[in-house]
Design an enzyme around this catalytic site. Structure first.
Site, mmCIF file in Angstrom:
data_model
loop_
_atom_site.group_PDB
_atom_site.id
_atom_site.type_symbol
_atom_site.label_atom_id
_atom_site.label_comp_id
_atom_site.label_asym_id
_atom_site.label_seq_id
_atom_site.Cartn_x
_atom_site.Cartn_y
_atom_site.Cartn_z
ATOM 1 N N SER A 244 0.563 -1.419 47.408
ATOM 2 C CA SER A 244 1.799 -0.677 47.107
ATOM 3 C C SER A 244 2.962 -1.517 47.617
ATOM 4 O O SER A 244 2.775 -2.402 48.453
ATOM 5 C CB SER A 244 1.773 0.708 47.760
ATOM 6 N N GLU B 277 7.198 -1.515 48.839
ATOM 7 C CA GLU B 277 8.315 -0.685 49.318
ATOM 8 C C GLU B 277 9.666 -1.324 48.984
ATOM 9 O O GLU B 277 9.851 -2.527 49.135
ATOM 10 C CB GLU B 277 8.183 -0.509 50.832
ATOM 11 N N ASP C 153 15.576 8.213 62.073
ATOM 12 C CA ASP C 153 16.364 7.958 63.294
ATOM 13 C C ASP C 153 17.814 8.258 62.976
ATOM 14 O O ASP C 153 18.347 7.742 61.999
ATOM 15 C CB ASP C 153 16.257 6.480 63.703
ATOM 16 N N PHE D 236 14.305 -7.216 64.148
ATOM 17 C CA PHE D 236 13.643 -5.908 63.949
ATOM 18 C C PHE D 236 12.492 -5.765 64.944
ATOM 19 O O PHE D 236 12.291 -4.711 65.534
ATOM 20 C CB PHE D 236 13.016 -5.784 62.554
ATOM 21 N N HIS E 55 0.265 -2.432 52.009
ATOM 22 C CA HIS E 55 1.596 -1.966 51.602
ATOM 23 C C HIS E 55 2.578 -3.090 51.980
ATOM 24 O O HIS E 55 2.659 -3.470 53.154
ATOM 25 C CB HIS E 55 1.929 -0.685 52.366
HETATM 26 P P1 FAD Z 1 7.271 10.956 64.474
HETATM 27 O O1 FAD Z 1 5.873 10.854 64.012
HETATM 28 O O2 FAD Z 1 7.891 12.290 64.552
HETATM 29 O O3 FAD Z 1 7.330 10.232 65.908
HETATM 30 C C1 FAD Z 1 8.575 9.880 66.474
HETATM 31 C C2 FAD Z 1 8.453 9.798 67.998
HETATM 32 O O4 FAD Z 1 8.317 11.110 68.522
HETATM 33 C C3 FAD Z 1 7.244 9.004 68.486
HETATM 34 O O5 FAD Z 1 7.621 8.353 69.679
HETATM 35 C C4 FAD Z 1 6.218 10.095 68.787
HETATM 36 O O6 FAD Z 1 5.286 9.704 69.779
HETATM 37 C C5 FAD Z 1 7.126 11.216 69.291
HETATM 38 N N1 FAD Z 1 6.596 12.566 69.030
HETATM 39 C C6 FAD Z 1 6.025 13.031 67.889
HETATM 40 N N2 FAD Z 1 5.678 14.320 68.033
HETATM 41 C C7 FAD Z 1 6.045 14.690 69.292
HETATM 42 C C8 FAD Z 1 5.970 15.909 70.030
HETATM 43 N N3 FAD Z 1 5.431 17.014 69.507
HETATM 44 N N4 FAD Z 1 6.470 15.932 71.290
HETATM 45 C C9 FAD Z 1 7.027 14.822 71.845
HETATM 46 N N5 FAD Z 1 7.124 13.637 71.195
HETATM 47 C C10 FAD Z 1 6.638 13.579 69.921
HETATM 48 N N6 FAD Z 1 13.130 5.613 58.610
HETATM 49 C C11 FAD Z 1 14.076 6.091 57.769
HETATM 50 O O7 FAD Z 1 15.144 6.554 58.239
HETATM 51 N N7 FAD Z 1 13.893 6.074 56.415
HETATM 52 C C12 FAD Z 1 12.766 5.604 55.849
HETATM 53 O O8 FAD Z 1 12.636 5.602 54.625
HETATM 54 C C13 FAD Z 1 11.731 5.098 56.702
HETATM 55 N N8 FAD Z 1 10.569 4.659 56.196
HETATM 56 C C14 FAD Z 1 9.566 4.254 57.048
HETATM 57 C C15 FAD Z 1 8.327 3.875 56.509
HETATM 58 C C16 FAD Z 1 7.300 3.468 57.333
HETATM 59 C C17 FAD Z 1 5.975 3.088 56.723
HETATM 60 C C18 FAD Z 1 7.505 3.410 58.747
HETATM 61 C C19 FAD Z 1 6.404 2.924 59.651
HETATM 62 C C20 FAD Z 1 8.718 3.794 59.287
HETATM 63 C C21 FAD Z 1 9.758 4.226 58.451
HETATM 64 N N9 FAD Z 1 10.995 4.653 58.957
HETATM 65 C C22 FAD Z 1 11.978 5.125 58.111
HETATM 66 C C23 FAD Z 1 11.271 4.592 60.409
HETATM 67 C C24 FAD Z 1 10.950 5.919 61.123
HETATM 68 O O9 FAD Z 1 11.759 6.949 60.625
HETATM 69 C C25 FAD Z 1 11.211 5.713 62.612
HETATM 70 O O10 FAD Z 1 10.258 4.811 63.147
HETATM 71 C C26 FAD Z 1 11.295 6.968 63.453
HETATM 72 O O11 FAD Z 1 11.748 6.595 64.752
HETATM 73 C C27 FAD Z 1 9.967 7.689 63.652
HETATM 74 O O12 FAD Z 1 9.568 8.323 62.518
HETATM 75 P P2 FAD Z 1 8.088 8.990 62.448
HETATM 76 O O13 FAD Z 1 8.004 9.642 61.151
HETATM 77 O O14 FAD Z 1 7.078 8.001 62.834
HETATM 78 O O15 FAD Z 1 8.267 10.068 63.623
#
Ligand code: FAD
Length: 284
Positions: free
Chosen positions: A11, A13, A104, A211, A261
């Site tokens: 895939s 991105e 973020d 990054f 990916h």
């Molecule tokens: P989560 O899974 O919610 O985790 C975030 C943090 O919170 C981690 O440190 C985790 O340990 C902690 N956490 C989770 N649950 C809990 C809980 N219940 N209690 C306490 N702590 C907790 N960003 C964008 O803005 N747009 C995009 O399109 C985008 N695409 C991405 C695609 C990929 C494949 C990846 C790997 C990242 C992408 N990101 C994107 C970046 C991502 O949004 C950031 O890395 C963000 O900081 C974390 O997102 P997450 O979905 O992993 O968050």
């Protein structure tokens, strides 16, 4: 195709282009990479919904070109209602695959929104859209920089999978052992969905190093030193970068990675060359 090589799904991105010229260029890139028959193209989503319309526009263009498109969606800074509206728009467009993220917020932004973590968004999508959506989530083989303790980060990932994710795409990395360890550990904790490695070709070493430093990703010292030593010798950077990333992908595929990916940065040349070397692209 090289018959001796293992074929895995791939895939690609993209980020949504900012200009009509960027849109046109992306159409060409989609056609070029489309020749590799990817499973889907995914399109990122700006923090706090800043690319909401552009992500939709790009996803629609990809679907019109005849390919499966998966929008990313982040929940931080958004409301339940706003996210529900976006999902309804995608549903109407027959989109059924989504990359669900926390996102973020830019520093200084106060409103966290109604969801704090990606797991809550995954649960919301599953509850409101049902089982016919394929939900991808993010995974961090070298752990997420926001969590101090690796064990907790792994558990948060597992919670996200248990909330209803079908598969995961990783942050980019250059150390295959980190990936295999992550897969083993999360399986032991009960998360048994495919974890697809996210691969970053060396489009621009300085930027990637930036990054990596920001997100806690290790660039092996020997790779960094060699890259830095090339100074502005673009041909050597390209050749060495391709060798390093090809070898990484080969190790991952040989070790059982369920797909690859590619972070394309909206460009086709390097990614296509990698696919060719891996036997994942048609020969010229
Ligand atoms: P989560 O899974 O919610 O985790 C975030 C943090 O919170 C981690 O440190 C985790 O340990 C902690 N956490 C989770 N649950 C809990 C809980 N219940 N209690 C306490 N702590 C907790 N960003 C964008 O803005 N747009 C995009 O399109 C985008 N695409 C991405 C695609 C990929 C494949 C990846 C790997 C990242 C992408 N990101 C994107 C970046 C991502 O949004 C950031 O890395 C963000 O900081 C974390 O997102 P997450 O979905 O992993 O968050």
């Amino acid at each position: 195709m090289n018959a001796s090589k293992k074929i895995v799904p791939i895939s690609f991105e993209f980020f949504p282009p900012n200009t009509p010229v960027g849109d046109e260029k992306l159409k060409t890139v989609v056609q070029e990479l489309g020749a590799c028959q990817p499973e889907f193209f995914s399109v990122t989503y700006g923090a706090g919904g800043s690319t909401r319309e552009k992500t939709l526009h790009t996803v629609t263009a990809i679907a019109q070109a005849g390919f499966e498109a998966a929008p990313h969606l982040s929940c931080v800074g958004s409301t339940r209602q706003g996210l529900g509206d976006i999902l309804a728009t995608y549903r109407a467009q027959k989109i059924r695959r989504i990359v669900a993220l926390r996102g973020d917020l830019p520093s200084g932004t106060a409103t966290a929104g109604e969801f704090r973590y990606a797991s809550e968004l995954v649960r919301f999508i599953r509850e409101t859209q049902g089982s016919d959506w394929r939900i991808e989530v993010a995974a961090y083989p070298e752990y997420h920089p926001g969590e101090r303790y690796a064990r907790r980060d792994l558990q948060h990932y597992v919670d996200k999978v248990k909330a209803g994710a079908d598969s995961a795409i990783t942050q980019f990395f250059f150390n295959p052992d980190a990936y295999f360890h992550f897969v083993d550990e999360t399986r032991k904790l009960g998360a048994d969905v495919p974890v697809v490695p996210g691969i970053m070709p060396f489009h621009n070493f300085a930027k990637i190093a930036q990054f990596a430093a920001r997100d806690g990703i290790e660039i092996p010292r020997w790779v960094a030193l060699k890259m830095e030593g090339f100074m502005d010798d673009a041909a050597s950077i390209r050749a060495f970068g391709l060798d390093v990333v090809t070898r990484l992908c080969e190790k991952l595929i040989a070790g059982g990675a369920p797909g690859i990916h590619f972070y394309t940065m909206n460009q086709s040349a390097l990614t296509l060359e990698l696919c060719r070397r891996l036997g994942l692209a048609p020969k010229d």
